[in-house]
Design a protein around this motif. Structure first.
Motif, short mmCIF file in Angstrom:
data_model
loop_
_atom_site.label_atom_id
_atom_site.label_comp_id
_atom_site.label_asym_id
_atom_site.label_seq_id
_atom_site.Cartn_x
_atom_site.Cartn_y
_atom_site.Cartn_z
N VAL A 45 0.94 -1.28 0.55
CA VAL A 45 -0.05 -0.17 0.13
C VAL A 45 0.71 1.19 0.40
CG1 VAL A 45 -1.55 1.41 1.57
CG2 VAL A 45 -2.24 -1.26 0.87
N ILE A 46 1.77 0.94 1.19
CA ILE A 46 2.94 2.33 1.20
C ILE A 46 3.78 2.86 -0.37
CG2 ILE A 46 4.93 3.79 1.83
CD1 ILE A 46 3.77 2.27 4.39
N CYS A 47 3.78 1.85 -1.42
CA CYS A 47 4.72 1.18 -2.33
C CYS A 47 3.96 2.35 -3.61
CB CYS A 47 5.25 0.58 -2.72
SG CYS A 47 7.28 -0.14 -1.49
N VAL A 48 3.09 1.03 -3.70
CA VAL A 48 1.67 1.62 -4.64
C VAL A 48 1.40 2.80 -5.15
CG1 VAL A 48 2.10 -0.57 -5.38
CG2 VAL A 48 0.08 0.72 -4.26
N ASN A 49 1.87 3.34 -3.15
CA ASN A 49 0.15 4.51 -3.64
C ASN A 49 1.46 6.27 -3.16
OD1 ASN A 49 -1.56 7.07 -2.08
ND2 ASN A 49 -2.40 5.59 -2.76
N SER A 50 1.72 7.16 -4.84
CA SER A 50 2.54 8.12 -4.67
C SER A 50 2.17 9.16 -3.30
CB SER A 50 2.00 8.86 -6.07
OG SER A 50 0.99 9.26 -6.02
N GLU A 54 6.03 9.78 1.66
CA GLU A 54 6.14 10.99 2.70
C GLU A 54 7.03 10.45 3.85
OE1 GLU A 54 2.72 12.60 4.57
OE2 GLU A 54 1.84 13.22 2.36
N PRO A 55 8.01 11.05 4.03
CA PRO A 55 8.94 10.44 5.49
C PRO A 55 8.32 9.73 6.65
CG PRO A 55 9.91 12.61 5.32
CD PRO A 55 8.68 12.08 4.55
N MET A 56 7.64 10.29 6.85
CA MET A 56 6.61 9.09 7.76
C MET A 56 6.56 7.45 7.37
SD MET A 56 3.41 9.77 10.50
CE MET A 56 2.12 9.74 9.32
N TYR A 57 6.05 7.16 6.60
CA TYR A 57 5.35 6.46 5.93
C TYR A 57 6.94 5.56 5.40
CZ TYR A 57 0.70 8.51 6.24
OH TYR A 57 -0.40 8.76 7.25
N MET A 58 7.39 6.24 4.69
CA MET A 58 8.86 5.55 4.36
C MET A 58 9.83 4.69 5.65
SD MET A 58 10.07 8.24 1.72
CE MET A 58 11.84 7.42 0.84
N LEU A 292 -3.92 5.22 11.26
CA LEU A 292 -3.55 6.52 10.37
C LEU A 292 -4.11 6.57 9.76
CD1 LEU A 292 0.17 5.91 10.50
CD2 LEU A 292 -1.19 7.43 11.80
N SER A 293 -4.77 7.45 9.22
CA SER A 293 -6.31 7.50 8.49
C SER A 293 -5.55 7.68 7.30
CB SER A 293 -6.74 8.97 8.40
OG SER A 293 -5.74 10.06 8.30
N LYS A 294 -4.89 7.64 6.81
CA LYS A 294 -4.61 7.89 5.12
C LYS A 294 -4.27 6.26 4.82
CE LYS A 294 -1.65 11.78 3.53
NZ LYS A 294 -0.44 12.66 2.74
N ILE A 295 -3.96 5.90 5.63
CA ILE A 295 -3.62 4.56 5.31
C ILE A 295 -5.22 3.37 4.90
CG2 ILE A 295 -2.81 1.94 5.81
CD1 ILE A 295 -0.29 3.35 6.88
N GLN A 296 -6.12 3.77 6.02
CA GLN A 296 -7.57 3.71 6.00
C GLN A 296 -8.01 3.63 4.72
OE1 GLN A 296 -9.39 5.13 8.49
NE2 GLN A 296 -8.17 4.02 10.84
N ILE A 297 -7.31 4.89 4.18
CA ILE A 297 -8.08 5.96 2.89
C ILE A 297 -7.97 4.89 1.97
CG2 ILE A 297 -8.93 7.72 1.81
CD1 ILE A 297 -8.99 9.47 4.12
N THR A 298 -6.37 4.79 2.11
CA THR A 298 -5.78 4.09 0.78
C THR A 298 -5.67 2.94 0.52
OG1 THR A 298 -3.67 5.94 1.08
CG2 THR A 298 -3.49 3.62 -0.66
#
Length: 307
Positions: A45-50, A54-58, A292-298
């Motif tokens: 999810v983190i790798c495929v979504n631009s 961001e630093p926190m997700y990396m 983390l809402s961004k990960i949920q939404i993705t």
């Protein structure tokens, strides 16, 4: 008797549970599958979504890779041992497992320290965050959190691997560096001194850094606006819970190695010794994935096509 004459170690913590071993095997297998699936899912999810580059997700991606690495260094070994009637492990495989598990523990702690620093910059110095936490800086911090533990653990393993051994019984369900050092015929002064110097010079500094960053973050939470407080709480809560859980598990692992735990029931001792390598890889994906809402939404976009 030296290392070349000791062909294997015997893991004496295992005991006969009859047909229940198949149930235990199934439970551990299910836990391992959940760990692999959840961590791989979040890495993808983190790798495929631009939007998540961001630093926190990396840093989170590095953390999840380490969870896969740590759990794989233990779970397949446990599954084989549970079904086996003879609980032995060859000397090279034992040292390999010690290397992998200690590498996992160190990388985990370094990753959590780096993530604390990242949250400190984002919350306490938001105007300078993008310049100070550049892509190059993120790569350097991730590389440091993997390379430094690699060197540290290799030195530790080399000190023990060159020692002469006067026994081959390890009172654990997996290989442990301290118990191998205890089997040494000569004094393990060099290994103990190295561990003490490393603990006080590096690990205490990282612990102090983590403590300092959260003191500053709490100050901002209490003095800032409601929106600032909510942002700080939403991003820091998973990290803080993960840090406390890992510290709790590591504390019990060290406690069992240094003190007489013979009065503690064998099953409880085994559970506590496995806690930091089993619960952490299981807990982190759930914590960050749900909080983390961004990960949920993705994830919702990826699997359900929701916008």
């Amino acid at each position: 008797m030296n290392v070349s004459q000791v062909s294997h170690f015997t893991l004496s913590a295992y005991f006969d549970i009859g047909l229940l071993k198949y149930l235990v095997f199934l439970i551990i297998m299910c836990v391992y599958i959940v760990i692999i699936s959840s961590n791989v899912l979040l890495i993808v999810v983190i790798c495929v979504n631009s939007s998540l580059h961001e630093p926190m997700y990396m840093f989170l991606c590095s953390l999840f890779v380490n969870e896969l690495y740590g759990s794989t260094s233990l779970f397949p070994f446990l599954l084989v041992q549970i079904l086996s009637d003879v609980h032995t492990v060859s000397v090279p495989l034992c040292f390999l497992q010690i290397f992998c598990i200690y590498m996992y523990v160190n990388v985990e702690f370094y990753n959590l320290a780096v993530m604390s620093y990242d949250r400190y910059l984002a919350i306490c110095h938001p105007l300078h965050y993008n310049t100070q936490m550049s892509f190059d800086m993120v790569v350097k911090l991730i590389a440091l959190s993997w390379c430094l533990p690699l060197v540290v653990v290799m030195v530790m393993i080399s000190l023990n691997a060159s020692s002469k051994l006067c026994g081959n019984i390890i009172d654990r369900v997996f290989c442990n560096n301290y118990y191998v050092a205890v089997l040494s015929c000569s004094s393990a002064t060099a290994s103990n001194l190295y561990g003490l110097v490393y603990t006080f010079s590096v690990l205490f500094i990282l612990a102090a850094l983590i403590l300092y960053t959260y003191v500053k973050i709490l100050q901002v939470c209490f003095s800032g606006s409601k929106q600032t407080q909510q942002k700080a709480i939403s991003t820091c809560t998973p990290h803080l819970v993960s840090l406390l859980n890992f510290s709790f598990g590591s504390f019990f692992a060290v406690l069992q190695s240094r003190f007489d735990m013979s009065r503690v029931p064998n099953v409880l001792r085994i559970i506590l010794s496995l806690y930091f390598v089993t619960c952490q890889p299981l807990l982190n994906p759930l914590l960050y994935g749900l909080k983390l809402s961004k990960i949920q939404i993705t994830c919702k976009k990826l699997f359900f096509g929701q916008k």
